[in-house]
Scaffold this active site. Structure first.
Site, PDB file in Angstrom:
ATOM      1  N   THR A   1      29.409 -19.087  46.867  1.00 13.58           N
ATOM      2  CA  THR A   1      29.412 -20.533  47.052  1.00 13.58           C
ATOM      3  C   THR A   1      29.063 -20.816  48.502  1.00 13.58           C
ATOM      4  OG1 THR A   1      30.731 -22.540  47.011  1.00 13.58           O
ATOM      5  CG2 THR A   1      31.946 -20.501  47.424  1.00 13.58           C
ATOM      6  N   GLY A   2      28.281 -21.859  48.713  1.00 13.70           N
ATOM      7  CA  GLY A   2      27.920 -22.185  50.087  1.00 13.70           C
ATOM      8  C   GLY A   2      26.543 -22.795  50.155  1.00 13.70           C
TER       9      GLY A   2
ATOM     10  N   THR B   1      31.863 -25.852  44.095  1.00 15.99           N
ATOM     11  CA  THR B   1      31.242 -24.930  43.127  1.00 15.99           C
ATOM     12  C   THR B   1      32.307 -23.956  42.614  1.00 15.99           C
ATOM     13  OG1 THR B   1      29.063 -25.043  44.109  1.00 15.99           O
ATOM     14  CG2 THR B   1      29.604 -22.965  43.010  1.00 15.99           C
TER      15      THR B   1
ATOM     16  N   GLY C   1      23.275 -23.019  49.573  1.00 15.35           N
ATOM     17  CA  GLY C   1      22.495 -22.252  48.606  1.00 15.35           C
ATOM     18  C   GLY C   1      21.166 -21.758  49.118  1.00 15.35           C
TER      19      GLY C   1
ATOM     20  N   GLY D   1      19.804 -24.575  43.673  1.00 11.14           N
ATOM     21  CA  GLY D   1      20.476 -23.742  44.683  1.00 11.14           C
ATOM     22  C   GLY D   1      20.562 -22.289  44.242  1.00 11.14           C
ATOM     23  N   ASP D   2      21.476 -21.575  44.861  1.00  8.81           N
ATOM     24  CA  ASP D   2      21.610 -20.138  44.592  1.00  8.81           C
ATOM     25  C   ASP D   2      22.374 -19.828  43.311  1.00  8.81           C
ATOM     26  OD1 ASP D   2      23.881 -21.297  45.917  1.00  8.81           O
ATOM     27  OD2 ASP D   2      24.698 -19.277  46.134  1.00  8.81           O
TER      28      ASP D   2
ATOM     29  N   ARG E   1      16.014 -30.083  43.073  1.00  4.99           N
ATOM     30  CA  ARG E   1      16.436 -28.964  43.926  1.00  4.99           C
ATOM     31  C   ARG E   1      17.344 -28.001  43.135  1.00  4.99           C
ATOM     32  NH1 ARG E   1      21.686 -26.954  45.484  1.00  4.99           N
ATOM     33  NH2 ARG E   1      21.424 -25.817  47.432  1.00  4.99           N
TER      34      ARG E   1
HETATM   35  N1  ASP Z   1      25.858 -22.942  46.412  1.00  5.22           N
HETATM   36  C1  ASP Z   1      25.793 -24.236  45.765  1.00  5.22           C
HETATM   37  C2  ASP Z   1      24.392 -24.747  45.818  1.00  5.22           C
HETATM   38  O1  ASP Z   1      23.722 -24.529  46.812  1.00  5.22           O
HETATM   39  C3  ASP Z   1      26.685 -25.250  46.389  1.00  5.22           C
HETATM   40  C4  ASP Z   1      28.080 -24.775  46.721  1.00  5.22           C
HETATM   41  O2  ASP Z   1      28.403 -23.632  46.511  1.00  5.22           O
HETATM   42  O3  ASP Z   1      28.892 -25.567  47.208  1.00  5.22           O
HETATM   43  O4  ASP Z   1      23.976 -25.409  44.897  1.00  5.22           O
END
Ligand code: ASP
Length: 315
Positions: A230-231, A179, A233, A209-210, A207
């Site tokens: 990032t992470g 991301t 989500g 994410g954040d 789905r």
């Molecule tokens: N945060 C992103 C999501 O959940 C994915 C990522 O940051 O790697 O979609």
């Protein structure tokens, strides 16, 4: 005029995703590490608009576009695939000066989703558009459209095949990093944040994410700072990470490092992992992550530096 004579010294911080990024893993793919570092460097260079007195909003938009176009990152060209082998892109942008924001989820044909998020902010009455409607708005606004195959790469095709064959959890970090995001402070004292992603490999059921959720993966407020995350989500949404960091700075008077580390501990406490980047009107530039590594970079009038592994520049 020297840079110290300016009202504010500009700052730019970027990320290209967090996850299990280890030296041994990158060494198995010769040249990859260099490509990734070069990509991060190009994104920081695009933010140089700040040096000429440009706005934080233009800088985060420009930096994220570079990473969306780079196949080594999970956004735009090179984004991860859904369980059905499609690509559904999420992006958000926020202007700390006005707290105006724009976000899109599940878009499939706009070459640069961050530009579409910006268009939502600037040319619609809304903050967030999704799916077919967002695609239609993009066409109506005349943004560059591509065939969805433009986003697909052989690497992501093989990744989704491995993912399906091994029934890996969609939360497995190795399948998630990439991301992209940027936060900036301009010489007028304003901050902005932008984040763009393909989401998680193997995601299903539309789905989200954040990343496109204002307050979770992306937030900017001149009274506090700008944050891009990032992470994992789902956990970042539950903690309300980006807004919570800004709220701690604004209401408790915490510095950016304390606020970011405190909120990342909250993420870890519910088994989430990943990281954030933060800038503040005071000129703080912060990385905070609890994953093995995070693709990241910083620039200001003193120069540019990029890092990948957890044991490189931490803050
Ligand atoms: N945060 C992103 C999501 O959940 C994915 C990522 O940051 O790697 O979609």
């Amino acid at each position: 005029m020297t840079t110290t004579d300016r009202a504010t010294d500009w700052k730019l911080v970027i990320h290209g995703g967090a996850g299990v990024i280890e030296r041994a893993q990158l060494e198995r793919a010769p040249g990859k590490e260099r490509e990734i570092r070069d990509g991060l460097g190009r994104a920081l260079a695009a933010g140089a608009v700040l040096d000429g007195g440009g706005t934080a909003l233009d800088a985060v938009d420009a930096a994220v576009r570079v990473l969306e176009d780079d196949p080594n990152f999970n956004a735009g060209h090179g984004a991860v695939m859904t369980y059905d082998g499609k690509i559904e892109l999420d992006a958000a942008i926020m202007d700390g000066r006005t707290r105006e924001a724009g976000a899109v989820t599940g878009v499939t044909a706009t070459r640069n989703p961050i530009g579409l998020a910006r268009q939502v902010m600037e040319a619609s009455d809304h903050v967030m558009l999704g799916g077919d409607g967002a695609d239609a708005f993009s066409r109506q606004q005349g943004l560059t459209q591509v065939n969805p195959s433009y986003f697909a790469t052989d690497y992501r095709r093989s990744q989704i095949e491995t993912f399906k064959a091994s029934e890996i959890s969609a939360l497995d970090l190795e399948y998630r990093y990439g991301t992209v995001g940027a936060v900036a402070l301009d010489s007028h004292g304003h901050v902005a944040a932008a984040t763009s992603t393909g989401g998680m490999t193997g995601k299903r059921w539309n789905r989200i994410g954040d990343t496109p959720i204002i307050g979770a993966g992306t937030y900017a407020d001149d009274r506090a700072g700008a944050v891009s995350a990032t992470g994992s989500g789902e956990m970042f949404i539950r903690v309300g990470v980006a807004h919570e960091i800004c709220a701690r700075m604004r209401l408790l008077g915490e510095d950016a490092t304390t606020a970011a580390e405190t909120v990342m501990k909250e993420v870890a406490a519910i088994d989430g992992s990943g990281g954030v980047i933060v800038v503040t009107p005071r000129g703080e530039m912060v990385y905070s992550f609890n994953s093995a590594g995070m693709y990241r970079g910083k620039a200001d009038a003193n120069g540019r530096r990029v890092a990948i592994f957890g044991d490189e520049e931490q803050r």
